[in-house]
Scaffold this active site. Structure first.
Site, PDB file in Angstrom:
ATOM      1  N   GLU A  51       0.776  -0.688   0.036  1.00 42.87           N
ATOM      2  CA  GLU A  51       0.129  -0.084   0.323  1.00 42.87           C
ATOM      3  C   GLU A  51       1.404   1.021   0.043  1.00 42.87           C
ATOM      4  OE1 GLU A  51      -0.802  -1.630   4.195  1.00 42.87           O
ATOM      5  OE2 GLU A  51      -0.887   0.724   4.673  1.00 42.87           O
ATOM      6  N   LYS A  71       2.829   4.360   0.962  1.00 42.57           N
ATOM      7  CA  LYS A  71       3.808   5.661   2.393  1.00 42.57           C
ATOM      8  C   LYS A  71       2.836   6.787   2.099  1.00 42.57           C
ATOM      9  CE  LYS A  71       7.828   5.779   5.347  1.00 42.57           C
ATOM     10  NZ  LYS A  71       7.175   7.098   5.911  1.00 42.57           N
ATOM     11  N   TYR A  98      -4.317   2.600   8.592  1.00 44.31           N
ATOM     12  CA  TYR A  98      -4.036   1.755   7.657  1.00 44.31           C
ATOM     13  C   TYR A  98      -3.622   0.449   8.423  1.00 44.31           C
ATOM     14  CZ  TYR A  98      -0.120   5.052   8.680  1.00 44.31           C
ATOM     15  OH  TYR A  98       0.617   5.773   9.658  1.00 44.31           O
ATOM     16  N   LYS A 153      11.273   3.063   0.416  1.00 45.67           N
ATOM     17  CA  LYS A 153      11.458   4.459  -0.458  1.00 45.67           C
ATOM     18  C   LYS A 153      11.443   4.909  -1.948  1.00 45.67           C
ATOM     19  CE  LYS A 153      10.871   6.386   3.351  1.00 45.67           C
ATOM     20  NZ  LYS A 153      12.188   6.779   3.612  1.00 45.67           N
ATOM     21  N   CYS A 211      42.104  18.563  14.820  1.00 41.87           N
ATOM     22  CA  CYS A 211      40.742  19.304  15.033  1.00 41.87           C
ATOM     23  C   CYS A 211      40.085  20.669  14.578  1.00 41.87           C
ATOM     24  CB  CYS A 211      40.465  18.372  16.118  1.00 41.87           C
ATOM     25  SG  CYS A 211      39.667  18.894  16.872  1.00 41.87           S
ATOM     26  N   CYS A 213      39.608  22.045  18.906  1.00 44.84           N
ATOM     27  CA  CYS A 213      40.725  22.420  19.941  1.00 44.84           C
ATOM     28  C   CYS A 213      42.054  21.935  19.816  1.00 44.84           C
ATOM     29  CB  CYS A 213      41.008  20.717  20.792  1.00 44.84           C
ATOM     30  SG  CYS A 213      41.027  18.941  19.978  1.00 44.84           S
ATOM     31  N   CYS A 270      39.995  13.123  16.126  1.00 48.00           N
ATOM     32  CA  CYS A 270      40.482  13.919  16.850  1.00 48.00           C
ATOM     33  C   CYS A 270      40.698  12.792  18.355  1.00 48.00           C
ATOM     34  CB  CYS A 270      39.266  15.408  16.712  1.00 48.00           C
ATOM     35  SG  CYS A 270      39.937  16.122  18.610  1.00 48.00           S
ATOM     36  N   CYS A 298      38.506  17.711  24.014  1.00 51.89           N
ATOM     37  CA  CYS A 298      37.591  18.631  22.989  1.00 51.89           C
ATOM     38  C   CYS A 298      36.238  19.412  23.146  1.00 51.89           C
ATOM     39  CB  CYS A 298      38.125  17.811  22.181  1.00 51.89           C
ATOM     40  SG  CYS A 298      37.117  18.663  19.806  1.00 51.89           S
TER      41      CYS A 298
END
Ligand code: IVH
Length: 734
Positions: free
Chosen positions: A146, A148, A258, A346, A451, A454, A475, A481
């Site tokens: 059915e 969606k 449904y 989907k 990073c 940091c 990192c 951090c």
């Protein structure tokens, strides 16, 4: 959702012309003094009450709906800026003309689950095969297919055939009470039709708005010079969650039934039969639902619906397949939050071309450096996209996770024209690049090796098995951090972890950055009340806070000191320890004390502790390594212990403590004939047993089918009680 609808945004800067008292209508709430705010709230309470009385008393209104909405928004904005000034007689507290985000909470008798997704024909065949395998079916099962519906789910409860409540999905467990608003939707019967109606009937389905209604509404908004709505789904959601059901009534919402939740009696044995029954009770059901007996038939129906998609009156985003026979659905059960007996196939994502304006690096809670594409805004499938994920360093270079070229090895550069894909609610992706449009001065992107937050070194771990560098650069700053700490804290308080009411991302970020509160680790959250009491600058005096809201937060934090063990474990944010693994660990170790002992031994390199851990069904070397690394880190251990001084995690609920296998460790081996291995595991766990994948001195019971080998031998050596499958059913009385 409501944030998408114009009624809920643009709260600041509304200038009011009428003046029903001594308020301060022209001033932005954030610029107000407390005195001004108090008198403004007083004025608004009186004005809104006056207009409510006119409206509900059937008298002619003195102001337009838009002006009335503006008054309410103004009231809400002032209240949000001064939460401790919220009046006893505040219009937002009044039931009947309910305010945004002030809906009563409703606990669903049966949780509202989500669906697993399939993205290809192959995924659908796998889904089919999994069902056949799980159930060991000899004949073909029946499955329904059915559309969606792209709306929002709603659960309707009928008692004695009468609608008593309507609740949104919320987090699946607790939703919002939108009964008054649901009553305005004509597709929703307030009294069920027909006879033989069970005492309790919970009908579930999708609230949606037709494409035409959406366009008409937007045209009207345009004519009135108001902002446009984004798409039918958001508009439907915003409309259902309106403050005033009179507003909802003006929005043409519709409803497809449904599914169902609690039922005192299930009148039909199949999904299709039940949906037909829903129609007899007066619900609208989807006419494109069919029953099939082969995966190829499901796929053919999927493609037929896909063809018809554009001409349908409403938006759909895929096709849902469900096992038709309810008895089989029951046997299949659930994994985490979705049923094994259903899947959403989907439709493919929508694509568009745009320009890559820049690449930012974000640092995630686990320290992963993730590049994000900043894009020239573009509408893809009705939604404006400005960012897309670039996954990792290699992805930008044109190298896939397996080390093979992607996009024919084309790299991505700032200034490039790139193809964006958006599928449902997932983060958009950059799929391709048009080299012909590449500017002459575009240079290859240089990925940082430190990073950006940091400054610590950022490294790519080398995978033991493949010998290749991990595609993710991380990192090394761990607990220093700040990007990681703030993110770890957000994870810690998130819905599936500690779930502290009133403590979301925004508040955590605020506490983390606040020089007085300095919430730097999870334990600090539980020390907030105590620290606040000692502090000179109190939370209640901070902007956006007041005595009431601060006290409420402290209470909400205290309420979570007895959090479930699985949430506690998940909240730690250990790499590779997701919700399911956290649950498995909680179930296996049973208490925080036992877990701590085991993890300390693990971190000390105790091989027996590691073997014990790996014996847990579903836990392997990767999780064991991650746990070892986590608990071997002194900083982590310190915070973990501090946290345990603050909280007392509750042992997992024993599924069935009266069962003869409750608390026992069971191993299944050999071939089972009356049930599949997955079913056996699920059944044993339901009965309160721990299921292990290997036999050890800890094993209480071995269930051995024909062909059992080394595990049976080991069990005999260890003197473990051994029974066959029939013996198992006899034992558990099934
Ligand atoms: S069945 C236990 N059927 O999709 C499964 N869901 O991704 C219950 N949805 O939350 C859901 N159309 O809001 C089902 N025909 C349909 C649906 C549908 C839309 C939504 C629903 C659910 C979400 C899961």
């Amino acid at each position: 959702m409501a944030g998408q609808c114009p009624a809920a945004i643009s709260i600041a800067g509304i200038s009011m012309t009428e003046n029903t008292g001594n308020g301060h209508p022209g001033i932005d709430p954030s610029d107000m003094t407390r005195e001004q705010a108090a008198s403004e709230l007083e004025r608004l309470a009186a004005a809104i009450l006056h207009h409510d009385e006119l409206y509900h008393g059937g008298d002619a209104p003195e102001i337009s709906d838009a002006e009335y909405d503006a008054l309410r928004r103004r009231n809400l904005a002032v209240e949000q800026a001064f939460p401790d000034l919220v009046r006893e007689d505040s219009p937002t507290k009044r039931v009947g003309y309910v305010a945004l985000d002030k809906f009563e909470k409703v606990r669903h008798a049966i949780p509202m689950l989500s669906l697993d997704n399939a993205f290809s024909d192959e995924d659908v065949r796998d889904f089919w095969d999994r069902i056949v395998r799980f159930l060991k079916l000899e004949t073909r099962p029946e499955l329904t297919a059915e559309p969606k519906i792209d709306g929002l789910s709603l659960s309707l409860r009928y008692e004695g055939g009468r609608l008593v409540s309507a609740a949104t999905r919320g987090d699946g467990t607790v939703g919002e009470n939108v009964t008054q608003n649901a009553r305005t939707i004509t597709d929703i019967p307030t009294v069920l039709a027909g006879d033989k109606i069970p005492e309790i009937v919970e009908v579930r389905g999708e609230v949606y708005m037709t494409k035409q209604a959406f366009e008409m509404l937007n045209r009207r908004m345009e004519e009135e010079g108001k902002p446009q709505y984004v798409n039918p789904r958001n508009t439907a959601a915003g409309s259902l969650r309106q403050l005033d059901s009179a507003v909802t009534a003006q929005r043409p919402l519709k409803f497809f039934a449904y599914a169902w939740g609690e039922m005192s009696e299930v009148p039909e044995p199949t999904q299709m039969g039940m949906v037909e029954q829903l129609a007899k009770w007066g619900f609208v059901t989807n006419p494109l639902m069919r029953v099939f007996t082969a995966p190829e038939e499901l796929l053919a129906h999927y493609h037929a619906i896909e063809e018809e998609r554009a001409s349908l009156a409403y938006d759909i985003d895929g096709v849902v397949y469900k096992v038709n026979e309810l008895a089989l659905q029951e046997r299949l059960g659930f994994v985490a939050r979705s049923p094994r007996w259903a899947i959403a196939h989907k439709f493919p994502a929508e694509k568009a071309w745009t320009v890559l304006k820049g690449i930012d690096i974000q640092v995630g809670r686990t320290g992963a450096l993730t590049p994000v594409a900043r894009l020239e805004p573009i509408t893809v499938g009705g939604v404006v996209v400005t960012n897309a994920t670039l996954h990792n360093e290699d992805y930008i270079k044109g190298i896939g996770n397996d080390g093979q070229p992607i996009r024919d090895g084309k790299d991505l550069r700032v200034g490039d024209t790139v193809m964006i894909q958006r599928a449902g609610d997932v983060i958009p992706q950059v799929l391709d690049v048009d080299l012909e449009k590449r500017p002459a001065d575009a240079v290859p992107f240089e990925f940082p090796t430190t990073c950006p937050v940091c400054g610590s070194h950022a490294v790519r771990e080398v995978n033991e098995k493949t010998g290749r560098a991990d595609s993710v650069r991380r990192c090394t700053g761990g607990l220093v951090c700040s990007a990681q700490m703030a993110e770890r804290l957000k994870h810690f308080v998130s819905r599936n972890a500690f779930d502290i009411e009133g403590l979301g991302d925004k508040q955590v970020a605020f506490f983390y950055n606040d020089p007085d509160l300095r919430v730097r680790n999870p334990a600090d959250i539980f020390r907030l009340r105590e620290n606040d009491a000692k502090s000179l600058k109190k939370l209640k005096d901070k902007e956006g806070w007041g005595a009431t809201s601060a006290a409420k937060l402290f209470d909400a934090i205290d309420a979570r000191r007895n959090v479930e063990l699985r949430r506690f474990i998940f909240g730690l944010g250990i790499r590779h320890v997701g919700e399911q693994t956290a649950k498995d660990l909680a179930r296996y170790y049973g208490s925080a004390e036992a877990l701590t002992v085991a993890m300390k031994r693990l971190a000390d390199g105790d091989m027996a502790a590691r073997e014990d851990l790996i014996s847990i069904d579903g836990i392997g070397n990767t999780v064991a390594d991650a746990l070892t690394e986590f608990f071997a880190e002194d900083g982590n251990m310190r915070v973990y212990e501090e946290l345990l001084e603050q909280v007392s995690p509750e042992p997992p609920e024993q599924a069935d403590t009266s069962s003869p296998v409750a608390g026992k460790t069971v191993v299944f081996t050999g071939s089972l004939e009356r049930m599949t291995r997955d079913e056996a595991k699920a059944m044993a766990e339901r009965l309160g047993a721990k299921v292990s994948g290997s036999v050890s001195a800890k094993t209480d019971l071995l269930v051995a089918g024909p062909g059992a080998g080394s595990k049976l031998k080991k069990a005999q050596e260890l003197g473990v009680e051994t029974i066959d499958e029939d013996g198992w059913f006899e034992l558990v009385g099934a």
